[in-house]
Design a protein around this motif. Structure first.
Motif, short mmCIF file in Angstrom:
data_model
loop_
_atom_site.label_atom_id
_atom_site.label_comp_id
_atom_site.label_asym_id
_atom_site.label_seq_id
_atom_site.Cartn_x
_atom_site.Cartn_y
_atom_site.Cartn_z
N ASP A 65 0.81 -1.21 0.00
CA ASP A 65 0.00 0.00 0.00
C ASP A 65 0.84 1.27 0.00
OD1 ASP A 65 -2.29 -1.55 0.09
OD2 ASP A 65 -2.36 -1.54 2.27
N ARG A 66 2.12 1.13 0.30
CA ARG A 66 2.97 2.32 0.36
C ARG A 66 3.32 2.81 -1.03
NH1 ARG A 66 6.01 -0.49 4.98
NH2 ARG A 66 5.03 0.43 6.78
N ARG A 67 3.37 4.12 -1.16
CA ARG A 67 3.78 4.70 -2.44
C ARG A 67 5.28 4.94 -2.43
NH1 ARG A 67 0.24 9.82 -3.54
NH2 ARG A 67 1.35 10.46 -1.67
N LEU A 68 5.92 4.68 -3.57
CA LEU A 68 7.35 4.87 -3.71
C LEU A 68 7.60 6.06 -4.61
CD1 LEU A 68 8.42 1.16 -4.45
CD2 LEU A 68 8.20 2.29 -2.22
N PHE A 69 8.40 7.01 -4.14
CA PHE A 69 8.82 8.15 -4.94
C PHE A 69 10.33 8.04 -5.17
CE2 PHE A 69 4.88 9.56 -3.07
CZ PHE A 69 4.25 10.19 -4.13
N LEU A 70 10.73 8.13 -6.42
CA LEU A 70 12.14 8.03 -6.77
C LEU A 70 12.72 9.43 -6.91
CD1 LEU A 70 10.90 5.28 -7.49
CD2 LEU A 70 12.45 5.19 -9.42
N ALA A 71 13.68 9.77 -6.08
CA ALA A 71 14.33 11.06 -6.15
C ALA A 71 15.49 10.95 -7.14
CB ALA A 71 14.83 11.48 -4.78
N THR A 72 15.38 11.68 -8.24
CA THR A 72 16.38 11.57 -9.30
C THR A 72 16.41 12.85 -10.12
OG1 THR A 72 16.93 10.42 -11.37
CG2 THR A 72 14.63 10.33 -10.68
N THR A 73 17.58 13.17 -10.65
CA THR A 73 17.67 14.33 -11.54
C THR A 73 16.87 14.10 -12.82
OG1 THR A 73 19.71 13.46 -12.53
CG2 THR A 73 19.95 15.01 -10.68
N LYS A 74 16.47 12.86 -13.07
CA LYS A 74 15.68 12.51 -14.26
C LYS A 74 14.18 12.57 -14.00
CE LYS A 74 19.66 10.78 -15.95
NZ LYS A 74 20.57 11.32 -14.97
N GLY A 75 13.76 12.99 -12.81
CA GLY A 75 12.36 13.02 -12.44
C GLY A 75 11.53 13.97 -13.28
N GLY A 76 10.34 13.56 -13.60
CA GLY A 76 9.44 14.38 -14.39
C GLY A 76 8.67 15.41 -13.59
N GLN A 77 8.51 15.18 -12.30
CA GLN A 77 7.78 16.10 -11.44
C GLN A 77 8.75 16.80 -10.49
OE1 GLN A 77 4.03 14.59 -9.53
NE2 GLN A 77 4.96 12.63 -10.05
N ILE A 78 8.46 18.04 -10.18
CA ILE A 78 9.19 18.74 -9.12
C ILE A 78 8.69 18.17 -7.79
CG2 ILE A 78 9.58 20.96 -8.00
CD1 ILE A 78 9.42 22.21 -10.80
N TYR A 79 9.56 18.02 -6.83
CA TYR A 79 9.25 17.34 -5.57
C TYR A 79 8.10 17.96 -4.79
CZ TYR A 79 11.55 20.95 -2.80
OH TYR A 79 11.87 22.13 -2.20
N THR A 80 7.73 19.19 -5.06
CA THR A 80 6.62 19.83 -4.36
C THR A 80 5.27 19.53 -4.99
OG1 THR A 80 6.96 21.84 -5.66
CG2 THR A 80 8.03 21.74 -3.50
N GLU A 81 5.24 18.91 -6.17
CA GLU A 81 3.99 18.68 -6.88
C GLU A 81 3.13 17.55 -6.30
OE1 GLU A 81 5.03 18.31 -11.01
OE2 GLU A 81 5.63 20.40 -11.15
N PRO A 82 3.68 16.40 -5.95
CA PRO A 82 2.82 15.34 -5.40
C PRO A 82 2.24 15.76 -4.05
CG PRO A 82 4.93 14.43 -6.11
CD PRO A 82 5.07 15.92 -6.13
N ARG A 83 1.11 15.19 -3.70
CA ARG A 83 0.51 15.35 -2.36
C ARG A 83 0.90 14.10 -1.58
NH1 ARG A 83 1.19 19.59 -1.60
NH2 ARG A 83 1.32 20.48 -3.64
#
Length: 158
Positions: free
Chosen positions: A75-93
């Motif tokens: 059930d946990r969501r995984l966020f990958l922190a990478t310079t290749k990320g499509g979203q800026i880290y402040t965008e997800p809730r």
């Protein structure tokens, strides 16, 4: 209530020590995925003066594959922190029990792993100057962790 910081194959002990201190102070869980570039046995930690280590909620995983078998289907969501990320880290809730994965200092997360999870790849904006590859690992983890904590109202923190 807990957020999770996952360092995949960290190489530089002070980065892990810095985020371990942050995890202890925020009640976050630290996951270390082997191979590690250093030893985390009690003797080594005491020698390094990491007296806060007993307060760290720590899980050690034998490999990225082992970590994904345990947490990649839950059930946990995984966020990958990478310079290749499509979203800026402040965008997800962000929400309780979210997990933030960071790759090793010299190479980041594996490219095929990022491609397989592109929808949850996030990045910290930085200069376009290609000589500046990325931010320091511990600093990046702190920036993203504290954004998630801010969104959640700093639960359990004074």
């Amino acid at each position: 209530m807990a957020l999770h910081i996952v360092f995949v194959e960290p190489e530089i002990p002070p980065n892990t020590g810095n985020i371990a201190r942050t995890c202890a102070a925020t009640g976050s869980v630290l996951h270390l995925v082997k191979p590690l570039g250093f030893c985390i046995d009690d003797k080594s930690l005491k020698r390094a003066g990491l007296d806060y280590w007993p307060f760290v909620k720590l899980e050690v995983h034998e490999s990225l594959e082992a970590f994904m078998q345990e947490y990649g289907r839950g059930d946990r969501r995984l966020f990958l922190a990478t310079t290749k990320g499509g979203q800026i880290y402040t965008e997800p809730r962000y929400q309780d029990e979210d997990m933030f994965l960071f790759g090793k200092e010299t190479a980041g997360l594996p490219r095929d792993f990022i491609a397989a999870h592109a929808e949850t790849a996030i990045r910290i904006p930085m200069s376009e100057d290609t000589r500046l590859r990325s931010f320091n690992l511990a600093n990046s983890a702190n920036v993203i962790l504290f954004e998630a904590l801010r969104q959640l109202g700093f639960p359990g923190l004074k």
